[in-house]
Design a protein around this motif. Structure first.
Motif, short mmCIF file in Angstrom:
data_model
loop_
_atom_site.label_atom_id
_atom_site.label_comp_id
_atom_site.label_asym_id
_atom_site.label_seq_id
_atom_site.Cartn_x
_atom_site.Cartn_y
_atom_site.Cartn_z
N LEU A 196 -5.17 -35.22 34.22
CA LEU A 196 -4.83 -33.94 33.77
C LEU A 196 -3.70 -33.66 34.31
CD1 LEU A 196 -8.12 -31.99 34.58
CD2 LEU A 196 -7.49 -32.81 32.24
N GLU A 197 -3.01 -33.98 35.14
CA GLU A 197 -1.68 -33.82 35.63
C GLU A 197 -0.64 -34.26 34.91
OE1 GLU A 197 -1.67 -34.75 39.77
OE2 GLU A 197 -3.50 -33.58 40.40
N LYS A 198 -0.91 -35.50 34.45
CA LYS A 198 0.25 -36.14 33.49
C LYS A 198 0.35 -35.56 32.34
CE LYS A 198 1.86 -40.40 32.02
NZ LYS A 198 1.62 -41.64 31.06
N GLN A 199 1.34 -35.04 31.57
CA GLN A 199 1.42 -34.32 30.54
C GLN A 199 1.52 -35.66 29.30
OE1 GLN A 199 0.93 -31.10 29.67
NE2 GLN A 199 0.39 -31.16 31.66
N PRO A 200 0.81 -35.46 28.11
CA PRO A 200 1.17 -36.33 26.96
C PRO A 200 2.40 -36.17 26.33
CG PRO A 200 -0.59 -34.73 26.40
CD PRO A 200 -0.25 -34.37 27.70
N ASP A 201 2.68 -37.33 25.84
CA ASP A 201 3.80 -37.24 24.74
C ASP A 201 3.31 -36.87 23.57
OD1 ASP A 201 6.09 -38.04 23.53
OD2 ASP A 201 5.86 -40.00 23.34
N GLN A 202 4.17 -35.60 23.16
CA GLN A 202 3.72 -34.72 22.09
C GLN A 202 4.74 -35.38 20.76
OE1 GLN A 202 1.60 -31.94 21.75
NE2 GLN A 202 0.93 -32.92 23.51
N GLY A 203 5.35 -36.41 21.17
CA GLY A 203 6.23 -36.88 19.87
C GLY A 203 5.26 -37.48 18.88
N ALA A 204 4.20 -38.21 19.03
CA ALA A 204 3.46 -38.73 18.06
C ALA A 204 2.66 -37.64 17.17
CB ALA A 204 2.62 -39.74 18.43
N LEU A 205 2.24 -36.60 18.18
CA LEU A 205 1.44 -35.72 17.32
C LEU A 205 2.51 -34.72 16.53
CD1 LEU A 205 -1.02 -34.03 17.09
CD2 LEU A 205 -0.50 -32.73 19.15
N ASP A 206 3.69 -34.53 17.15
CA ASP A 206 4.69 -33.63 16.16
C ASP A 206 5.00 -34.51 14.81
OD1 ASP A 206 4.52 -31.74 18.06
OD2 ASP A 206 6.37 -32.50 19.22
N LYS A 207 4.98 -35.69 14.78
CA LYS A 207 5.45 -36.40 13.98
C LYS A 207 4.20 -36.70 12.72
CE LYS A 207 8.85 -39.00 16.17
NZ LYS A 207 9.10 -40.33 16.99
N LEU A 208 3.00 -36.21 13.22
CA LEU A 208 1.83 -36.45 12.22
C LEU A 208 1.87 -35.44 11.01
CD1 LEU A 208 -1.43 -37.71 11.90
CD2 LEU A 208 -1.85 -35.61 13.35
N ASP A 209 1.74 -36.14 10.07
CA ASP A 209 2.03 -35.40 8.67
C ASP A 209 0.93 -34.34 8.59
OD1 ASP A 209 2.83 -35.45 5.54
OD2 ASP A 209 0.78 -35.07 5.61
N ASP A 210 1.50 -32.98 8.27
CA ASP A 210 0.67 -31.80 8.16
C ASP A 210 -0.55 -31.83 7.43
OD1 ASP A 210 2.41 -30.48 9.80
OD2 ASP A 210 3.52 -29.30 8.34
#
Length: 111
Positions: free
Chosen positions: A7-21
């Motif tokens: 829980l302490e390590k934050q995930p990399d949001q890059g892949a989520l941000d690149k996900l097609d809407d």
């Protein structure tokens, strides 16, 4: 074993941000449809396990620009007016469920 380390390590949001809407919207609709079907998964249990529930999803669609009020947003997510959902599907929360929710929500701080 420290179970909080994940829980302490934050995930990399890059892949989520690149996900097609359109893909993200389809997945969201499937999640909501699944929750409408699985009303046996109580909101209090979702809160205790994951720190969010159907009502949170309703708040999030409003945050994202849904123009309806809170009641309308909850009706979208629940698939019916909130009062009807509560009277036909919601069970009373136990002390254990309330304690689990409180502990789980505390993990949401800063997110």
């Amino acid at each position: 074993m420290n179970t909080n380390s994940a829980l302490e390590k934050q995930p990399d949001q890059g892949a989520l941000d690149k996900l097609d809407d359109a893909i993200a919207a389809a997945a969201f609709r499937r999640l909501v449809s699944h929750l409408q079907h699985r009303h046996d998964a109580q909101n209090i249990e979702l809160m205790g396990l994951a720190g969010f529930c159907r009502n949170c999803l309703a708040d999030w669609i409003r945050d994202a620009g849904f123009e309806g009020d809170k009641a309308e947003a909850r009706a979208v997510i629940h698939g019916m007016p909130m009062e009807e959902w509560k009277s036909t599907r919601q069970k009373p929360a136990t002390d254990e469920q309330l304690a689990a929710m409180k502990a789980s929500v505390a993990l949401n701080k800063g997110h």
